[in-house]
Structure formats: C-alpha cells, structure tokens
Design an enzyme around this catalytic site. Structure first.
Site, mmCIF file in Angstrom:
data_model
loop_
_atom_site.group_PDB
_atom_site.id
_atom_site.type_symbol
_atom_site.label_atom_id
_atom_site.label_comp_id
_atom_site.label_asym_id
_atom_site.label_seq_id
_atom_site.Cartn_x
_atom_site.Cartn_y
_atom_site.Cartn_z
ATOM 1 N N HIS A 28 -2.913 4.820 8.065
ATOM 2 C CA HIS A 28 -2.226 4.328 9.260
ATOM 3 C C HIS A 28 -1.999 5.509 10.190
ATOM 4 C CE1 HIS A 28 -1.338 0.328 7.510
ATOM 5 N NE2 HIS A 28 -1.249 0.991 6.362
ATOM 6 N N ASN A 30 -2.801 -2.101 12.450
ATOM 7 C CA ASN A 30 -1.440 -2.556 12.768
ATOM 8 C C ASN A 30 -0.717 -1.580 13.692
ATOM 9 O OD1 ASN A 30 -1.294 -0.646 10.721
ATOM 10 N ND2 ASN A 30 0.504 -1.574 9.764
ATOM 11 N N ASP A 38 -3.841 -5.720 7.381
ATOM 12 C CA ASP A 38 -2.980 -5.012 6.436
ATOM 13 C C ASP A 38 -1.521 -5.063 6.881
ATOM 14 O OD1 ASP A 38 -2.542 -3.383 4.131
ATOM 15 O OD2 ASP A 38 -2.094 -1.761 5.522
ATOM 16 N N HIS A 45 -4.851 -7.198 2.175
ATOM 17 C CA HIS A 45 -3.545 -6.808 1.642
ATOM 18 C C HIS A 45 -3.029 -8.059 0.942
ATOM 19 C CE1 HIS A 45 0.798 -5.297 2.334
ATOM 20 N NE2 HIS A 45 0.927 -6.515 1.857
ATOM 21 N N HIS A 71 -4.945 -1.550 -1.994
ATOM 22 C CA HIS A 71 -3.829 -1.070 -2.835
ATOM 23 C C HIS A 71 -3.417 -1.979 -4.007
ATOM 24 C CE1 HIS A 71 -1.891 -3.633 0.103
ATOM 25 N NE2 HIS A 71 -1.864 -2.716 1.041
ATOM 26 N N ASP A 106 -3.293 4.842 1.662
ATOM 27 C CA ASP A 106 -2.297 4.015 2.340
ATOM 28 C C ASP A 106 -1.254 4.906 3.024
ATOM 29 O OD1 ASP A 106 -0.951 1.879 3.364
ATOM 30 O OD2 ASP A 106 -0.281 1.043 1.456
HETATM 31 ZN ZN ZN Z 1 -1.124 -2.978 2.939
#
Ligand code: ZN
Lengths: 178, 308, 424
Positions: free
Chosen positions: C64, C96, C154, C181, C234, C307
């Site tokens: 991210h 995101n 996600d 996710h 994940h 992640d």
């Molecule tokens: Zn996630």
C-alpha cells in the site's frame, strides 16, 4: 553490630507498675481515664498497664487500639506501604483523659500522628503520653508524661522492644553499630 | 508486601497475594468509613482525576468519596463520546490532564485497553474504572469483599455467573479474582453471549440455567444490555427471560444460603424476577459501603509506590 | 549508463537453477555476463559481494503506497525508498487510495509519479469494482491498457458472489489475475483481532477464522466455475491453507500469498493492546501459524508478500478498537524470511523463489530471474549482518511495525533497479 539487653523482663514489669502508679497519682484516680495503645507494641503495654491499674484500684480502665498508618507524614514519600489495620476505639473520647501508650519515643512523629487521629475521634479533656523507652532525638516539641526508662542513644542505634504477647521473651535490646 | 505495578488495570495480572492485600486493606478502610469523622489525612496534597468517557454516576461517586475521605483533591472530567470524536485524542486529553499534576487518573472508557494505553504513557497511577468488555477490577474486588464477609472466605465456593459474559467486564474481573482465590466458577448464558475459549480461563460453561445453579453458594446475575437485541445473540428479551431469568423457583436448585448479587441497575423481569430483585436490596447497600472501602484501599496502596 | 561488476557473490537464481560463487556484470542496465573472474574494466563500478548473496530483485505483490490521497501515511517516493531498503526492486500497489484506482487517470498518475519520484518499479493493481464498492465491475480493459497488472478490492472484499463471478470471468478474458482479500465481513462483524482465548481475555471483539475460510471456499468455487485466475491475498488460517491445497490438487487456477507476520507472530502478541499488532486478517493462533508455514513449505502458498500498510503515528496512537488495521513490512520482510531459513522452515532457494521468481510468474512479467539480457533488477544481501528494528530508522513514513526491538539477521547491502544502484 553489638547487641545488649538494656531492660530485662523484671525491669519491664517494674517500669510498667511505676507508670501505672504515676498515672493514678497524677490523675487522682481513674475517673474518666482511658488508655490507647499505638500499634503494635503499644497495645500490649496499654493492656498491661490497665491490668496493673485494675490490681491497684480494683476498677477497669477502657483500652483502645490506634493504627496511625493513615496519619503518618511519611506515607507518600516512602516506597511501599505498611498494611493498614483497624483502629478500635469503641468508646467516646469527649471529656476523657486519654493516655497514649507506645513502646519507644523517638522523633515524636508517631505521637503527632496519634494525637491527630485521637482528635478525629472526639475532643478529650487532656492527652497524656506514656512510653517504655525515651531514646531522645526529638524532631517535634513533644515530651512524655510517663517514661519507663530514658536511654541516651546514637541516631544509628536501634532499639527493639520484645514482648511475650508476640511470642518472645520480654526484654528491650539496644543494637549499636561498632 | 508491595504491589508490582503503579497502576490497577486488571485483575488478571495480579497474583493471589496482591488480591488479598487489596481485600485486607478494604476491611481496614471499612472501619474508617464507620467513624464519626470519616476523613483521614493520608493523601493530603494529592490530586485524583476522574476521567469518565462513559456516564456512570455510581462508580464515579464511589471513587470520589473514597478519594475525599483520604483527603485528596478530586477533579471530575466527564467527556461524552461525541465531543471526543471531533476533538483531541484520548492520549492528548490524558497528557493535558497530567500536566495539571495529577497523581491518580481513574478512567472509564468504552474501548478495551484504553487504561493500558494511558498507563504506558503517564507517570500517574492509572486505575481502571471499567474499560469496554475487558475488566472492571474495583468492582470485582468489592464483590470479593462482600462475598468474603458473607461466606467467610472464597476458597472452595461454587459461584455461577449468569448472562452476557461476552460483553461483561464485571464477569471477566470476577472470573479472574474468584478463580485465583480458589472458587469454582461457572458461567451460563446463550451460546452467542459466551465468549470463545472461555473454558481456558478455568471456568465451566453451562447453557442450561438449572444445571448451572445446582448446589451453588453465590449467583452473580449480569445486567443484560438491551441494545444487544436484534443482533441475533438471542431472539428476544422475552425468550431470554424464559431461559435465563433468575426466579425464586430457579434459586431452589442452589444451596439454601445462596447469596445473590447483581452489579445493577437491574432489568426486572428480564435477567431477574421482581421478587428476587426485591430481596437483593441489603446486599446492594452493603456493596456501596464496600465499594468505597475497596477504592480507598486501592488509592492508598497505589499511592504507596511513592516517587520518594 | 555505467557498467557494474558484482564481484565474488553467491549468485542464487532458482529459475535458472543457479547457485554458485561468481561475478556478475551489468551492462546497459541488463545482466550481461555471469562468470568467474570477470576482469575489471576502467569504466566499471565494482561492488565486492564476497560472502554475500546476489539474487534476482525481490517483488512484492501486496504493497500500500497510499498515494494519491493519503500522502501523510506514505508517498510513492517514501514507499519505494522503503522498498529499495528492504531489497524489493518491484512493488505492486493496491488500489485503495483516495480516489480508488479504478480508472486510467489514477493508474497513469501512479505510474508518472513512480517514474519521476520512485526508487523501484511500481506496478499498479486496479480495482475489481468501481470505487471498490463491490457493486459494479470496473473498466478492466482500460485499466490493463493503462498499466495495471492485476485487480483487487483489497481491504473491501467483494461480498456479492455474483459480482465476484462476473469479475473473474471478465478478468480471465483480459488475462489479469484477481487478488482476493478473503473476508466475510458479516462474520468478522466489528472484530479487531483473532477470535480466541486472547480476544476473550482482552475483551476485544474477535474475527473468527471462518470469516476468511468461507470466502476462500467461495472464491475457489468461483474460480473453478469461471476458470479465472485467482490469487488469494494474505492467507492467515489453517482452514484457508487446506482449502487452497485441495483446490490446487484439483487443478484449479489458484495461487496464494502469506505475509511475514503470519509466520512468526500469534495473537498473543496483541496482549498489552499494542495497535501495531492490529492488522486484517488478524494474527492467529499457533496452529494457524504452523499450518501456514507448512503450506509455504509444500508449495500450497506460492509467495511471501508484505501487505505493507503504513499509517501515521497519531492514527495508531489510539484505543485498540479505534486504530486502523495494518502494519509496515517492506523493510523487515526479507530478514524475517531469512529467519525462517535459519529455523529450517524454508531453504534459501525457497525464499528467493517466493519473494521474486513466483510473483513474477503469477503476474506474467519478465522478472524474477538473472538470465543474460534480463533487466538488471538485483538484490545483494549480507546474510549474517545482525540488526535491531528501530522504527525511527525505517525509510517508510509508517513506523507501525510489530517488530520494533526485534533482533534480526540479514540485511540488504545493495538494491539495483534496471542497472542502477537505488540503495543504499
Ligand atoms: Zn487485504
């Protein structure tokens, strides 16, 4: 460390008898008299003095118990708290003559705390003080009315009052740094 | 004996000796609360801050009285959720308050762990007055004092805790306190209100109230939070009452001298029937006195870890 | 462009079955020669890699970067700097952001920023649905053309099975993997940590394993139905590992990743309410950690991704309930993977495979190996250097690591992207 017995069992008995006589003498009897022992040794001594007074005067003097922990002036600066135990004064103090009883009179701070606490329980006519040992080094303007024995000590010395009520042989010990 | 921590955050991290120290002090302070002059000078010059993010007049007042009887100065902050969300963070608030030289911060917060966060960042002693669904240590201590007075001791008692265990901080603190002192603890309620793996804390789980109450010495009934309705934890409060309402009839399965407790306020007719609730008043009054004594003891003992 | 000669390193390239001490010459940004005793020319920069590992640059499939929209948490510049420090030469950034990367404009913005301010390759991941709202699928063809290499919602799982089905079908046509996710948000409700004894003790709302398991099961079934390429993000539960294992046995087109924290931490780390142990999915029980490790060993789990989810300090300095999910990971991932080598869980080859070669294969990009003429994305690792994780020294803006104070072994001594040293 040297250790010596400065009062033995007989000596303690004699000192308490004398204090009992002086209390009666000074107060012209036992009218309005109450004894309050300061935890822990003071309680035993107060009870013994009350017993002696009973033998002499054939009358009961009420005995109370004072735990001064909550009135101490070092409570918030010293690390670790002594356990708080109960104060037991199951009688009215107003108009009474209160004789505080403790084992050793030293800086006077314990007696200051005890007087404050007694005052919170009522308004006695008079407060007197009886101690088995006066070792000097006062930090407050306080003196005892009845003293078993005055013992000049150095500040580093330790005085221990051992009593049969605690499961020990009655005696007073002076420990001194060599 | 000295406490390990400057704070009282939970019962879980206390050992048996520490719990007993709190209980013994409470007994001594109960004597003080019985005096004509109930005030002692012990905490003169100290400042106690009540920081309540959830309204709770009873707990706050109890702490306030306890602090005042020890001659401490008390400052009350009641902060509603809404003003908090737009304003400063919990940590900022607490730091500002500590800057006013507080010695004790008593915190009630809807988030589990909020007191821990403060304790890590502040020099003051932090006392948890209830955090989320986590713990309410002083409530458990006063429950323990009350049970001990009535039953003479804790060891070997059978105690049933009934209701919403999952969301109850009172239940958690009592489970830790009771099991550490050797009581046998049972919890009972509908499955969704029994939290995961609770057995591992040393309690036994019952879904049937009759079985749970069989032969118990103490019944602790939890308040059912009515906002839990409609979340499928149970169908309706009516159905909940059918299965779990403590009635005079149901108490018969317990020991004859069973003691019934409720942290209040009571939803009559839901978790407890009106007749049983009426019989509770004596314990509830006792709890008020014990609550003050317990909290005096807590302040006294934590204050004793002085900075010298 | 300067030539670089990496001297006497242990070159490990699983794809080409290479593991030997050798020299490696980079010329024109490409791997030019791998040989012993390559002579040093005057115009060549020499890196002495004696006693060090020389491996294909690491690829993180799950980062991210927060830009655009959350630049106070991380930027493309700081995020890729952290990546370089952690040995990553390529990161795939999740959509995101604010706004969500569901359009050509955002994808181009990210690529432009990465080209001008970034330190490593940035491959954007586009949203599965518009605004990641889970309602209408995004314009995936346009996203692909703009440069997206995969699709994901996600953090905001696609709850509607029909939407996910259409997404997989459509993405399949475009040869784009869909990264899921897996979380049934009804089952995780308002949970903030793993559901179990610890959540019960701490009075925190739990997220049960099944909230992950049921979605893994659903997405596998949808992948089987559509033939779409599914990548499970994940993985944290033993149930998910088992479901993926069985799906792979049945030949379903599914791959999976896990993250370093699911391999070395359990929910016990949450005790004490440290918000740097709050992430989604949450840290699980020991039996889950063991199963995830096993999955990694037997190939059920293909890759290790980070992640990496940076947050500002004041966001994490909150009550546990109110702090955001996510931890930083780019700068600790490799050292933790190497710790697993020390523990005998993985071989060195496995680590390079799972952090470089396999991600490249899943994404269908020509990276993750050191064949001659390949773009010189190379990571040099000093395997015995011990270091202590100090958040202050992280290059990432996010200091939210659960590994603060951990003593780790193995540090990146150089990161080379396209023949240029970008770290140190
Ligand atoms: Zn996630």
């Amino acid at each position: 460390m040297s250790e010596k017995v400065i009062i033995d069992s007989l000596g303690i008995g004699r000192a308490l008898s004398r204090i009992a006589h002086e209390i009666i003498e000074r107060n012209k009897g036992t009218e309005g008299l109450v004894l309050i022992g300061i935890r822990t040794c003071g309680i035993h001594l107060a009870k013994r003095i009350a017993e002696k007074i009973r033998e002499i005067e054939k009358c009961e003097v009420p005995v109370g118990v004072l735990d001064i922990t909550l009135y101490r002036d070092d409570i918030l600066t010293k690390k670790g708290h002594p356990a708080v135990r109960k104060t037991e004064i199951p009688f009215n103090l107003s108009g009474k003559v209160v004789v505080l009883v403790d084992d050793v009179l030293y800086t006077g701070r314990t007696i200051r705390a005890a007087m404050d606490e007694v005052m919170d329980f009522g308004r006695p006519d008079m407060i007197q003080l009886a101690v088995l040992i006066d070792r000097g080094h006062r930090e407050l303007p306080i003196r005892a009315d009845y003293v078993g024995k005055s013992v000049p000590t150095s500040k580093s010395a330790m005085i221990k009052v051992l009593l049969s009520e605690e499961g020990l042989e009655d005696r007073v010990i002076l420990k001194e740094e060599q | 004996m000295e406490l390990k921590s400057k704070d009282l955050l939970d019962i879980k991290s206390l050992d048996r000796e520490e719990i007993n120290l709190f209980l013994d002090s409470a007994e001594s302070f109960k004597e003080v609360t019985g005096r004509d002059i109930k005030k002692v000078p012990t905490l003169r010059g100290k400042t106690v801050v009540n920081l309540f993010f959830e309204p709770s007049t009873r707990t706050r007042t109890s702490f306030e009285i306890a602090a005042k009887r020890l001659s401490a100065d008390v400052i009350n902050f009641s902060i509603s959720g809404s003003s908090m969300s737009k304003g400063e963070s919990l940590l900022d608030t607490a730091r500002n308050i500590e800057a006013m030289s507080s010695d004790f911060i008593i915190i009630r917060h809807s988030a589990s762990g909020a007191p821990h966060m403060l304790a890590q960042c502040l020099k003051s002693s932090v006392i948890n007055a209830g955090d989320g669904s986590h713990e309410h240590p002083t409530q458990a201590l006063l429950d323990l004092v009350t049970i001990k007075e009535r039953k003479g001791g804790i060891e070997g008692l059978k105690v049933a805790i009934i209701g919403d265990i999952a969301h109850s901080r009172v239940a958690r603190s009592n489970i830790y306190g009771l099991t550490k002192l050797g009581a046998e603890v049972r919890v009972a309620g509908p499955p969704a209100l029994i939290p995961a793996e609770i057995e591992s804390t040393g309690v036994s789980v019952f879904y049937n109230l009759k079985e749970a109450l069989s032969d118990v010495d103490v019944i602790m009934v939890l308040r059912l939070q009515l906002e839990r309705q409609g979340k499928n934890y149970f169908p309706t409060t009516r159905e909940y009452a059918r299965l779990y309402c403590l009635t005079a009839e149901r108490i018969r399965d317990a020991k004859e001298d069973v003691m019934i407790m409720h942290p209040g306020p009571i939803n009559r007719g839901i978790e407890i029937s009106p007749e049983v609730a009426d019989g509770l008043s004596s314990v509830i009054l006792e709890q008020v006195t014990n609550g003050i004594a317990v909290r005096m003891g807590v302040l006294y003992l934590l204050g004793g870890r002085g900075e010298a | 462009m300067k030539k670089i000669l990496i001297k006497s390193g242990r070159i490990i390239d699983p794809v080409n079955n290479l593991d030997k001490v050798s020299d490696l010459l980079i010329e024109g940004g490409k791997v030019a020669r791998i040989d012993s005793n390559i002579s040093i020319a005057s115009d060549t920069e020499v890196i002495d890699a004696t006693g060090q590992f020389v491996v294909p640059g690491l690829i993180d499939m799950h980062t991210h970067l927060r830009e655009p929209g959350y630049e106070y948490k991380e930027t493309i510049s700081t995020g890729t700097m952290a990546a370089a420090a952690g040995g990553f030469t390529t990161v795939c950034c999740m959509p995101n952001t604010r706004p969500v990367n569901d359009s050509q404009a955002i994808t181009e913005f990210i690529l432009h920023k990465a080209a001008t301010e970034g330190f490593v390759n940035v491959l954007p991941i586009g949203a599965i649905t518009k605004g990641s709202k889970g309602e209408e699928i995004a314009e995936m063809a346009e996203l692909r053309e703009a440069g997206c290499i995969a699709l994901s919602d996600d953090g905001r799982p696609v709850m509607n099975g029909a939407v996910m089905r259409r997404a997989l079908e459509y993405a399949k046509m475009l040869h784009l993997p869909v990264i899921s996710h897996c979380e049934d948000t009804h089952l995780s409700e308002e949970g903030v940590m793993n559901e179990g004894l610890i959540s019960t003790e701490m009075g925190l709302r739990g997220i049960p394993n099944v909230s992950e398991d049921v979605m893994v099961a659903r997405d596998i079934a949808l992948s089987e139905l559509t033939g779409g390429q599914l990548h499970i993000a994940h993985v944290s539960t033993r149930g998910a590992v088992e479901l993926i294992r069985r799906a792979k046995e049945r030949g379903i087109s599914v791959t999976a990743e896990t993250c370093p924290h699911y391999l070395v931490l359990t929910d016990e780390a949450v005790t004490g309410y440290n918000t740097n142990t709050k992430m989604n999915p949450p840290l699980r029980a020991l039996s889950d950690v063991e199963a995830v490790r096993e999955g990694l060993q037997d190939g059920t789990i293909d890759i290790i991704a980070t992640d990496h989810a940076p947050h500002a300090q004041e966001e994490k300095e909150k009550e546990f309930d109110n702090a955001p999910f996510g931890i930083t990971g780019l700068e600790t991932a490799l050292s933790i993977a190497l710790q697993l080598v020390d523990e005998g869980v993985l071989t060195l080859r496995d680590v390079i495979m799972k952090m470089s070669a396999r991600p490249a294969m899943i994404l269908g990009i020509d990276k993750g190996s050191l064949h001659i003429t390949s773009v010189a994305d190379i990571t040099i690792i000093s395997p015995h250097t011990a270091w202590v994780v100090d958040p202050v020294h992280l290059k990432s803006k996010g200091k939210n690591t659960p590994f603060s104070g951990w003593k780790l072994k193995g540090k990146v001594s150089a990161t080379i992207v396209g023949g240029k040293v970008v770290h140190p």
